[in-house]
Design a protein around this motif. Structure first.
Motif, PDB file in Angstrom:
ATOM      1  N   ASN A  38      -8.621  11.868  -1.324  1.00 21.36           N
ATOM      2  CA  ASN A  38      -7.596  10.828  -1.367  1.00 21.36           C
ATOM      3  C   ASN A  38      -6.230  11.498  -1.328  1.00 21.36           C
ATOM      4  O   ASN A  38      -5.977  12.449  -2.082  1.00 21.36           O
ATOM      5  CB  ASN A  38      -7.725  10.001  -2.653  1.00 21.36           C
ATOM      6  CG  ASN A  38      -8.813   8.950  -2.529  1.00 21.36           C
ATOM      7  OD1 ASN A  38      -8.949   8.305  -1.494  1.00 21.36           O
ATOM      8  ND2 ASN A  38      -9.602   8.796  -3.579  1.00 21.36           N
ATOM      9  N   ARG A  62      -8.511   9.761 -19.710  1.00 19.77           N
ATOM     10  CA  ARG A  62      -8.037  10.450 -18.497  1.00 19.77           C
ATOM     11  C   ARG A  62      -6.522  10.580 -18.582  1.00 19.77           C
ATOM     12  O   ARG A  62      -5.834   9.634 -18.973  1.00 19.77           O
ATOM     13  CB  ARG A  62      -8.372   9.634 -17.231  1.00 19.77           C
ATOM     14  CG  ARG A  62      -9.824   9.188 -17.127  1.00 19.77           C
ATOM     15  CD  ARG A  62     -10.636  10.050 -16.200  1.00 19.77           C
ATOM     16  NE  ARG A  62     -10.141  10.135 -14.840  1.00 19.77           N
ATOM     17  CZ  ARG A  62     -10.573   9.393 -13.835  1.00 19.77           C
ATOM     18  NH1 ARG A  62     -11.487   8.453 -14.038  1.00 19.77           N
ATOM     19  NH2 ARG A  62     -10.104   9.574 -12.631  1.00 19.77           N
ATOM     20  N   PRO A 109      -9.744  16.893  -4.030  1.00 22.46           N
ATOM     21  CA  PRO A 109     -10.280  15.618  -3.557  1.00 22.46           C
ATOM     22  C   PRO A 109      -9.527  15.108  -2.329  1.00 22.46           C
ATOM     23  O   PRO A 109      -8.374  15.481  -2.105  1.00 22.46           O
ATOM     24  CB  PRO A 109     -10.092  14.681  -4.752  1.00 22.46           C
ATOM     25  CG  PRO A 109      -9.097  15.332  -5.643  1.00 22.46           C
ATOM     26  CD  PRO A 109      -9.158  16.807  -5.377  1.00 22.46           C
ATOM     27  N   SER A 147      -4.409  12.018  -4.573  1.00 20.92           N
ATOM     28  CA  SER A 147      -5.206  12.915  -5.424  1.00 20.92           C
ATOM     29  C   SER A 147      -5.010  14.358  -4.985  1.00 20.92           C
ATOM     30  O   SER A 147      -4.859  15.259  -5.819  1.00 20.92           O
ATOM     31  CB  SER A 147      -6.694  12.582  -5.323  1.00 20.92           C
ATOM     32  OG  SER A 147      -6.894  11.207  -5.471  1.00 20.92           O
ATOM     33  N   SER A 196      -4.928   5.944  -5.441  1.00 19.37           N
ATOM     34  CA  SER A 196      -4.743   7.295  -4.921  1.00 19.37           C
ATOM     35  C   SER A 196      -4.688   7.337  -3.400  1.00 19.37           C
ATOM     36  O   SER A 196      -4.732   8.401  -2.797  1.00 19.37           O
ATOM     37  CB  SER A 196      -5.827   8.230  -5.458  1.00 19.37           C
ATOM     38  OG  SER A 196      -7.075   7.642  -5.337  1.00 19.37           O
ATOM     39  N   MET A 212      -8.669  13.494 -15.579  1.00 13.42           N
ATOM     40  CA  MET A 212      -7.349  13.118 -15.047  1.00 13.42           C
ATOM     41  C   MET A 212      -7.508  12.074 -13.954  1.00 13.42           C
ATOM     42  O   MET A 212      -8.598  11.899 -13.401  1.00 13.42           O
ATOM     43  CB  MET A 212      -6.606  14.349 -14.513  1.00 13.42           C
ATOM     44  CG  MET A 212      -7.242  15.002 -13.312  1.00 13.42           C
ATOM     45  SD  MET A 212      -6.362  16.501 -12.787  1.00 13.42           S
ATOM     46  CE  MET A 212      -5.061  15.800 -11.787  1.00 13.42           C
ATOM     47  N   GLN A 213      -6.405  11.383 -13.701  1.00  9.77           N
ATOM     48  CA  GLN A 213      -6.413  10.405 -12.628  1.00  9.77           C
ATOM     49  C   GLN A 213      -5.028  10.331 -11.992  1.00  9.77           C
ATOM     50  O   GLN A 213      -4.057  10.178 -12.714  1.00  9.77           O
ATOM     51  CB  GLN A 213      -6.788   9.013 -13.178  1.00  9.77           C
ATOM     52  CG  GLN A 213      -7.269   8.084 -12.116  1.00  9.77           C
ATOM     53  CD  GLN A 213      -6.511   6.743 -12.102  1.00  9.77           C
ATOM     54  OE1 GLN A 213      -5.811   6.402 -13.044  1.00  9.77           O
ATOM     55  NE2 GLN A 213      -6.661   6.018 -11.022  1.00  9.77           N
ATOM     56  N   PRO A 214      -4.894  10.551 -10.689  1.00  9.94           N
ATOM     57  CA  PRO A 214      -5.973  10.883  -9.763  1.00  9.94           C
ATOM     58  C   PRO A 214      -6.341  12.361  -9.874  1.00  9.94           C
ATOM     59  O   PRO A 214      -5.661  13.094 -10.575  1.00  9.94           O
ATOM     60  CB  PRO A 214      -5.345  10.585  -8.413  1.00  9.94           C
ATOM     61  CG  PRO A 214      -3.896  10.876  -8.615  1.00  9.94           C
ATOM     62  CD  PRO A 214      -3.582  10.465 -10.028  1.00  9.94           C
ATOM     63  N   GLY A 215      -7.427  12.715  -9.182  1.00  9.89           N
ATOM     64  CA  GLY A 215      -7.806  14.131  -9.130  1.00  9.89           C
ATOM     65  C   GLY A 215      -9.044  14.469  -9.923  1.00  9.89           C
ATOM     66  O   GLY A 215      -9.227  15.632 -10.297  1.00  9.89           O
ATOM     67  N   LYS A 216      -9.893  13.500 -10.161  1.00  9.97           N
ATOM     68  CA  LYS A 216     -11.072  13.768 -11.002  1.00  9.97           C
ATOM     69  C   LYS A 216     -12.008  14.827 -10.426  1.00  9.97           C
ATOM     70  O   LYS A 216     -12.321  15.796 -11.115  1.00  9.97           O
ATOM     71  CB  LYS A 216     -11.827  12.454 -11.271  1.00  9.97           C
ATOM     72  CG  LYS A 216     -12.978  12.636 -12.249  1.00  9.97           C
ATOM     73  CD  LYS A 216     -13.643  11.331 -12.598  1.00  9.97           C
ATOM     74  CE  LYS A 216     -14.492  10.814 -11.452  1.00  9.97           C
ATOM     75  NZ  LYS A 216     -15.444   9.787 -11.868  1.00  9.97           N
ATOM     76  N   PRO A 217     -12.463  14.681  -9.181  1.00 10.79           N
ATOM     77  CA  PRO A 217     -13.396  15.724  -8.696  1.00 10.79           C
ATOM     78  C   PRO A 217     -12.641  16.934  -8.146  1.00 10.79           C
ATOM     79  O   PRO A 217     -11.723  16.779  -7.350  1.00 10.79           O
ATOM     80  CB  PRO A 217     -14.167  15.002  -7.577  1.00 10.79           C
ATOM     81  CG  PRO A 217     -13.304  13.885  -7.129  1.00 10.79           C
ATOM     82  CD  PRO A 217     -12.252  13.621  -8.176  1.00 10.79           C
TER      83      PRO A 217
HETATM   84  O1  MOO Z   1      -9.449  10.721  -9.252  1.00 14.29           O
HETATM   85 MO1  MOO Z   1      -9.475  10.216  -7.655  1.00 14.29          MO
HETATM   86  O2  MOO Z   1      -8.732  11.700  -7.468  1.00 14.29           O
HETATM   87  O3  MOO Z   1      -8.545   9.011  -8.460  1.00 14.29           O
HETATM   88  O4  MOO Z   1      -8.536   9.272  -6.642  1.00 14.29           O
END
Ligand code: MOO
Ligand SMILES: Nc1nc2c(c(=O)[nH]1)N[C@H]1C(S)=C(S)[C@@H](COP(=O)(O)OP(=O)(O)OC[C@H]3O[C@@H](n4cnc5c(N)ncnc54)[C@H](O)[C@@H]3O)O[C@H]1N2
Length: 445
Positions: free
Chosen positions: A344, A390, A342, A347, A411, A320-325
């Motif tokens: 950001n 994503r 995360p 995010s 983000s 997913m984007q945002p929110g990858k980690p």
């Molecule tokens: O996936 Mo990060 O959470 O884009 O900014």
């Protein structure tokens, strides 16, 4: 960035490059989070909570026949055929006020001055509003009664009634709202203001509900400064802990905000340990990616209790984007669930909406843990682009079946987020969405 297809449930999640789908991560969280044990709460403390008992009405509402108007309680025959030309003249035997325990008896040719909510006195069959009478003043129809303190004589003397009234006109019957023994509310009901009003009306002082979860929000980052303080070089204000504490409250939680913790694993570990005592759920922001100062990952990667299978925090990458980690697991002696979001700002907020909000609502025992979604027509100057593999959540404004992006995909764009009321969902396999296309939208309410 990745071209990985959305993972299929049941596939191996062990590889560091594996991308978890939004659904898999959410399922994992919801499978771990159990509704909190019910407790007995005072009515106002139970607002927004889920009732766990059926509530039976102990006493009918209204508990007695009572007047719905300020006027005169009379017998039907005494006012039959009354008109302005030929009014019925009745002897006023006194006042019946709301809350008055002693009741007058209304005999033939008599009337009792009655107030809204007061019990219908014995002998009386109906109520004529004061506007249909001369109010005892002998000067034609009146607009209301004189206050008792200004005109005590109104409770005696004679009254002229100018209109007839049917039996039980302006009378609210005992039990016409709910009857003793009826089911007032069912287990599973969410207690909003009208439900709390009903509970009070039937005399309940406390109810058994699932309590609001206590959520501790903790941000991490040595660059973070509390709003209101002076910014030094390279510093920024801590906005995540404020946004997420507010979001947790909005989701129904009792939320505690912990000031930003510096990027030091030992300090973070001990701060989390200290906070566990007041947490049903912990949320951290920042420090979950791959940098040398990503302290949440460092501090929590090894907290698993060896005696307890399944405890500990797992860090993973989401498609997913945002929110990858993201990090998720449980911590401490009570296996308190912890979501590490995360850093950001957008995010962390999007992650909150997708994962923490449902977790809070599951802890509350709510059936529907999700935000409402709808389909909308995209209004935009140009096509939206999205990374393949994503699921993208863009900020937008929604209205009249249309959604318009606000700001870009970055983000860090908190100002745009503050002007959005919806998330535009671009699926994993879509790299471009043309204006006029139909898209899925999450309504942020
Ligand atoms: O996936 Mo990060 O959470 O884009 O900014
Ligand atoms: N080499 C890579 N770098 C990064 C990757 C990656 O895959 N490889 N992922 C990026 C993505 S995507 C995200 S999201 C972030 C997540 O980073 P962290 O969770 O470690 O967050 P931080 O580094 O602590 O902060 C990121 C960013 O957000 C600001 N921030 C953090 N906390 C707050 C707060 N409480 N209030 C306001 N702003 C905050 C922080 O100053 C940073 O600018 O990692 C990417 N990097």
């Amino acid at each position: 960035m990745s071209s990985a297809a959305p993972p299929v449930t049941g596939q191996d999640h062990s590889g560091p490059d594996h991308l978890w789908s939004v659904e898999e991560h959410l399922e994992d969280i919801l499978a771990t989070v159990r509704p909190l044990e019910p407790i007995e709460l005072h009515l106002l403390d139970a607002q927004g909570c889920v009732l766990v008992e059926d509530i039976t009405v102990p006493v009918s509402l209204p508990p007695f026949d009572n007047s719905s108007m300020d006027g005169y309680a009379v017998r039907v025959a005494d006012v039959a055929g009354a008109s302005e030309e030929f009014p019925a003249a009745l002897e006023v035997v006194g006042d019946v006020a709301a809350g008055q325990a002693e009741l007058l008896h209304v005999g033939p040719g008599q009337a009792a001055r009655i107030m809204t909510g007061a019990p219908l006195p014995p002998g009386a069959e109906t109520v004529v509003p004061v506007e249909w009478t001369d109010g005892g003043l002998g000067e034609g129809p009146v607009r209301g009664m004189r206050a008792r303190s200004l005109g005590p004589e109104g409770a005696a003397g004679h009254v002229h009634v100018y209109r007839p009234a049917e039996a039980r006109a302006h009378v609210r019957a005992k039990g016409s709202d709910v009857k003793a023994g009826d089911r007032a509310l069912e287990a599973g009901t969410i207690l909003g203001p009208p439900q709390i009003g009903l509970l009070a009306a039937i005399g309940r002082g406390t109810v058994r509900v699932r309590p609001r979860p206590r959520v501790v929000v903790l941000s991490t980052g040595s660059e973070l400064v509390q709003p209101g303080a002076e910014l030094g070089t390279g510093q920024i204000y801590d906005s995540n802990s404020f946004a997420l504490t507010a979001a947790a409250r909005d989701a129904g939680a009792i939320a505690y905000r912990v000031g930003a913790v510096a990027d030091d694993a030992e300090t973070l570990r001990s701060t989390i340990e200290d906070q566990l005592v007041r947490a049903d759920l912990m949320v951290t922001t920042g420090g979950v990616s791959v940098g040398a100062y990503d302290v949440v990952k460092e501090a929590l990667s090894h907290v698993a209790d060896e005696d307890e299978a399944g405890s500990g925090i797992e860090f993973r990458k989401l498609a997913m984007q945002p929110g990858k980690p993201q990090g998720f697991g449980s911590i401490g002696p009570d296996h308190t669930p912890l979501l590490a979001l995360p850093g950001n700002p957008v995010s962390s907020y999007v992650s909150f909406e997708l994962f923490v909000r449902p977790a809070i609502r599951a802890l509350m025992g709510l059936e529907d843990v999700h935000r409402p979604t709808t389909r909308a027509t995209l209004t935009a100057d140009k096509a939206l682009t999205s990374p393949k593999g994503r699921r993208q959540f863009l900020r937008g404004t929604y209205g009249d079946g249309r959604v318009t992006p606000v700001g870009g995909a970055g983000s860090h764009l908190v100002a745009a987020l503050a002007h959005a009321d919806a998330l535009i969902v671009v699926p994993e396999d879509t790299e471009s969405v043309e204006p006029g296309a139909e898209v899925e939208v999450i309504l942020l309410g």
